[in-house]
Design a protein around this motif. Structure first.
Motif, mmCIF file in Angstrom:
data_model
loop_
_atom_site.group_PDB
_atom_site.id
_atom_site.type_symbol
_atom_site.label_atom_id
_atom_site.label_comp_id
_atom_site.label_asym_id
_atom_site.label_seq_id
_atom_site.Cartn_x
_atom_site.Cartn_y
_atom_site.Cartn_z
ATOM 1 N N THR A 34 0.835 -1.198 0.000
ATOM 2 C CA THR A 34 0.000 0.000 0.000
ATOM 3 C C THR A 34 0.872 1.252 0.000
ATOM 4 O O THR A 34 0.547 2.231 -0.663
ATOM 5 N N SER A 35 1.983 1.214 0.715
ATOM 6 C CA SER A 35 2.907 2.357 0.729
ATOM 7 C C SER A 35 3.480 2.618 -0.656
ATOM 8 O O SER A 35 3.570 3.770 -1.092
ATOM 9 N N SER A 38 0.739 4.083 -2.902
ATOM 10 C CA SER A 38 0.471 5.486 -2.578
ATOM 11 C C SER A 38 1.562 6.408 -3.128
ATOM 12 O O SER A 38 1.269 7.493 -3.626
ATOM 13 N N ASN A 44 -1.444 9.849 -0.049
ATOM 14 C CA ASN A 44 -0.879 9.237 1.155
ATOM 15 C C ASN A 44 -1.615 7.939 1.504
ATOM 16 O O ASN A 44 -2.757 7.730 1.133
ATOM 17 N N ARG A 45 -0.915 7.085 2.207
ATOM 18 C CA ARG A 45 -1.397 5.739 2.512
ATOM 19 C C ARG A 45 -2.698 5.758 3.317
ATOM 20 O O ARG A 45 -3.602 4.964 3.068
#
Length: 82
Positions: A34-35, A38, A44-45
């Motif tokens: 996910t990071s 993003s 942003n996450r």
């Protein structure tokens, strides 16, 4: 390269399930966290998590974000085929 033609009236799917499937595709098919997702799309996450939530902190995603994820998936698939 194919010319991008976003069309929210025709292609926007506002459901959180569809958005979650796009994220799952990136995680499962391309091993992205996910990071990493993003960072690639400039969100942003915590925002990504809020778009997928099922509680009162849920936030609907925009068509531009949906389109960005769809294009990212398409481009990563093309890279895999080279």
């Amino acid at each position: 390269m194919e010319q991008l033609k976003p069309n929210a009236q025709e292609f926007f799917n506002p459901s959180r399930e569809y958005f979650s499937r796009l994220i799952s595709t990136l995680q499962d098919d391309f091993n992205l966290s996910t990071s990493e997702i993003s960072k690639l799309i400039g969100v942003n996450r915590s925002s990504l998590y809020n778009y997928m939530r099922t509680d009162d902190r849920y936030r609907p995603h925009s068509y531009s974000l949906q389109f960005t994820l769809e294009e990212l998936i398409e481009n990563l698939r093309k890279q895999q085929n080279y």
